[in-house]
Design a protein around this motif. Structure first.
Motif, PDB file in Angstrom:
ATOM      1  N   UNK A  31       0.809  -1.221   0.000  1.00 48.52           N
ATOM      2  CA  UNK A  31       0.000   0.000   0.000  1.00 48.52           C
ATOM      3  C   UNK A  31       0.841   1.271   0.000  1.00 48.52           C
ATOM      4  N   UNK A  32       2.056   1.217   0.549  1.00 47.74           N
ATOM      5  CA  UNK A  32       2.894   2.424   0.584  1.00 47.74           C
ATOM      6  C   UNK A  32       4.116   2.301  -0.329  1.00 47.74           C
ATOM      7  N   UNK A  33       4.195   1.214  -1.078  1.00 57.26           N
ATOM      8  CA  UNK A  33       5.341   1.030  -1.985  1.00 57.26           C
ATOM      9  C   UNK A  33       5.336   2.117  -3.048  1.00 57.26           C
ATOM     10  N   UNK A  34       6.521   2.604  -3.369  1.00 56.55           N
ATOM     11  CA  UNK A  34       6.636   3.630  -4.400  1.00 56.55           C
ATOM     12  C   UNK A  34       7.790   4.565  -4.124  1.00 56.55           C
ATOM     13  N   UNK A  35       7.875   5.619  -4.919  1.00 54.61           N
ATOM     14  CA  UNK A  35       8.930   6.616  -4.781  1.00 54.61           C
ATOM     15  C   UNK A  35       8.369   7.873  -4.132  1.00 54.61           C
ATOM     16  N   UNK A  36       9.229   8.518  -3.313  1.00 57.77           N
ATOM     17  CA  UNK A  36       8.824   9.717  -2.579  1.00 57.77           C
ATOM     18  C   UNK A  36       9.912  10.785  -2.710  1.00 57.77           C
ATOM     19  N   UNK A  37       9.486  12.024  -2.637  1.00 53.29           N
ATOM     20  CA  UNK A  37      10.405  13.166  -2.668  1.00 53.29           C
ATOM     21  C   UNK A  37      10.441  13.810  -1.290  1.00 53.29           C
ATOM     22  N   UNK A 141       6.906  13.210   0.167  1.00 54.73           N
ATOM     23  CA  UNK A 141       5.764  13.401  -0.720  1.00 54.73           C
ATOM     24  C   UNK A 141       5.773  12.363  -1.835  1.00 54.73           C
ATOM     25  N   UNK A 142       4.647  11.701  -2.015  1.00 61.51           N
ATOM     26  CA  UNK A 142       4.552  10.686  -3.050  1.00 61.51           C
ATOM     27  C   UNK A 142       4.834  11.263  -4.430  1.00 61.51           C
ATOM     28  N   UNK A 143       5.461  10.467  -5.266  1.00 67.07           N
ATOM     29  CA  UNK A 143       5.690  10.837  -6.653  1.00 67.07           C
ATOM     30  C   UNK A 143       4.701  10.142  -7.586  1.00 67.07           C
ATOM     31  N   UNK A 144       3.579   9.687  -7.022  1.00 66.64           N
ATOM     32  CA  UNK A 144       2.532   9.081  -7.843  1.00 66.64           C
ATOM     33  C   UNK A 144       2.002  10.105  -8.847  1.00 66.64           C
ATOM     34  N   UNK A 145       1.622   9.629 -10.019  1.00 61.80           N
ATOM     35  CA  UNK A 145       1.081  10.459 -11.095  1.00 61.80           C
ATOM     36  C   UNK A 145       2.071  11.534 -11.549  1.00 61.80           C
ATOM     37  N   UNK A 146       3.356  11.246 -11.448  1.00 59.72           N
ATOM     38  CA  UNK A 146       4.372  12.243 -11.794  1.00 59.72           C
ATOM     39  C   UNK A 146       4.330  12.646 -13.264  1.00 59.72           C
ATOM     40  N   UNK A 147       3.719  11.812 -14.108  1.00 62.47           N
ATOM     41  CA  UNK A 147       3.643  12.155 -15.530  1.00 62.47           C
ATOM     42  C   UNK A 147       2.803  13.403 -15.772  1.00 62.47           C
ATOM     43  N   UNK A 148       2.009  13.809 -14.765  1.00 63.34           N
ATOM     44  CA  UNK A 148       1.172  14.998 -14.916  1.00 63.34           C
ATOM     45  C   UNK A 148       1.775  16.230 -14.247  1.00 63.34           C
ATOM     46  N   UNK A 149       2.903  16.086 -13.556  1.00 64.19           N
ATOM     47  CA  UNK A 149       3.490  17.222 -12.857  1.00 64.19           C
ATOM     48  C   UNK A 149       3.869  18.313 -13.854  1.00 64.19           C
ATOM     49  N   UNK A 150       3.745  19.535 -13.406  1.00 68.34           N
ATOM     50  CA  UNK A 150       4.152  20.649 -14.251  1.00 68.34           C
ATOM     51  C   UNK A 150       3.381  21.905 -13.925  1.00 68.34           C
ATOM     52  N   UNK A 151       3.697  22.943 -14.682  1.00 70.61           N
ATOM     53  CA  UNK A 151       3.039  24.240 -14.531  1.00 70.61           C
ATOM     54  C   UNK A 151       2.126  24.459 -15.729  1.00 70.61           C
TER      55      UNK A 151
END
Length: 445
Positions: A31-37, A141-151
């Motif tokens: 449930x918490x597996x993943x990358x974080x910043x 902070x989770x990096x989930x959905x990072x493909x949508x990050x931006x301004x």
């Protein structure tokens, strides 16, 4: 989010520490597996690093998202009891504990203890230097959905008070599934900024914003980076209006860069404005009736930036560490000349204060577009303690730094979103801190 660990939780975690690897299940931590910043800028150092948690409960801390074992800043396994997680480092022993604890806050992790990172032991809380009532907490902070990050940027104009009001707004989709919205406009000669923060999520092409203290707002986010959603352009707006925002393809380098160069023939004051969509405008004043002006498009590949003037021949320069270097025209009929331009984050006046042994010291640091600086530090009696001038250079180590040459040792100022952080040993002072002297947090004036 603050939470004290109960005695039962602590004892449970201590038992799991003894178990070590046996505390790790094959998919127990899915449930918490993943990358974080982890951004510790507000905790006193403008540094960002990363945490990876595996479904089997293993973890690694890394200075970048490559997670190369040779660059590891800490590895180990997780244990969990009653919603409290413990990071048990590989070097941990009962006689020499090396652990960190955290709890969940939605998709993010909030640390309840110091976090070992390489040779550092990072504090999990820190007071705001300007407002002690504000306490910052160490968060991954989770990096989930990072493909949508931006301004994402949009604008519109409207009539108000007999004049045209132009609104420019940005929506930042960020790590931690947090967003920040701002709208800037001028009305009656006064500049205004409206801000909004909250969380966000995406499902298919549906984008949902969850503003603080407001109902969720639904919109769309297309594959080509277009957001259509209801925004509030100002605090005076009674309702949201649906608007279109586009991904700012060049937001990572956009900004204003300044330079000043003096020769026997002229003194050139140059300004380069890079917009968020790959357009630029360059202006140089050399004291002639008309300045030299140039506009067109630009593109960036690594540290190389290529300018294509309207109706002109493309040329290249280097953009690295907030410094734009290359050959640029200053007078239309003359060949281009070498120029060094500095980003706005390292230009202008920066001020702050710090106290040592009951004495408050005030600092004013001025960074000029010709690459020079002036550092003035005075005590609370108004007496000058340091008055130094010289040149500055930009260098990147763990953070991006402004190095003030001409002083021994040369102070190093870390660049952050809010300004500059540095420490200095004042005359008669002994360097007793790890930072080497009295620390200052300088804000842009």
């Amino acid at each position: 989010m603050a939470r004290k660990l109960g005695v039962g939780v602590v004892l449970s975690l201590m038992a799991l520490m003894v178990l070590g690897l046996s505390a790790v299940g094959s998919t127990r931590f899915q449930a918490i597996a993943g990358d974080y910043q982890i951004d510790i800028t507000r905790l006193g150092m403008p540094l960002v690093f990363y945490l990876r948690i595996g479904a089997d409960g293993t973890f690694m801390l890394s200075p970048n998202t490559r997670f190369d074992p040779s660059e590891s800043r800490g590895t180990g396994v997780l244990a969990e009891s009653r919603g409290v997680y413990m990071m048990i480092y590989k070097e941990h022993t009962p006689d020499n504990p090396k652990t960190a604890t955290f709890v969940l806050d939605g998709p993010n992790l909030v640390f309840q203890s110091r976090l070992p990172y390489g040779q550092s032991n990072i504090l999990n809380t820190a007071e705001d230097p300007d407002n002690p009532e504000i306490v910052y907490t160490l968060t991954a902070d989770t990096l989930a959905l990072s493909e949508y990050y931006g301004t994402y940027v949009g604008s519109h104009s409207t009539q108000a008070m007999g004049a045209t009001v132009d609104y420019l707004y940005t929506l930042q989709l960020k790590a931690g599934l947090r967003y920040a919205f701002s709208s800037e406009f001028t009305m009656g000669g006064t500049a205004y900024t409206y801000s909004e923060t909250g969380s966000w999520s995406v499902s298919g092409e549906q984008l949902i914003l969850n503003p603080a203290d407001e109902p969720p707002v639904q919109g769309t986010l297309t594959a080509d980076g277009r957001i259509t959603i209801g925004i509030r352009p100002s605090a005076m707006a009674a309702a949201r209006t649906e608007r279109l925002l586009r991904i700012a393809t060049h937001a990572h380098v956009a900004g204003t860069y300044s330079s000043e160069k003096s020769t026997a023939m002229y003194t050139a004051k140059a300004t380069m404005v890079l917009d968020m969509f790959g357009g630029y405008r360059y202006t140089v004043d050399v004291g002639q009736p008309q300045p030299y002006e140039e506009s067109g498009s630009y593109d960036v590949a690594g540290s190389a930036i290529t300018f294509t003037p309207e109706g002109g021949t493309p040329y290249s320069a280097t953009l690295e560490n907030l410094v734009l270097t290359g050959s640029f025209r200053v007078i239309g009929a003359m060949p281009a000349t070498q120029m060094v331009m500095y980003g706005r984050a390292v230009q202008g006046n920066f001020a702050g204060s710090a106290t040592h042994e009951g004495v408050e010291y005030k600092t004013l640091l001025t960074l000029n577009p010709n690459g020079t600086y002036k550092l003035l530090i005075s005590d609370d009696a108004g007496q000058t303690v340091i008055d130094s001038t010289g040149t500055f250079q930009m260098r990147r180590a763990m953070t991006l730094n402004v190095v003030l040459a001409g002083m021994d040792p040369a102070p190093t100022c870390s660049v952050s979103e809010s300004g500059l952080n540095f420490s200095i040993v004042l005359p008669g002072m002994t360097a007793t801190t790890g930072m080497g002297g009295l620390g200052f947090s300088l804000k842009r004036q």
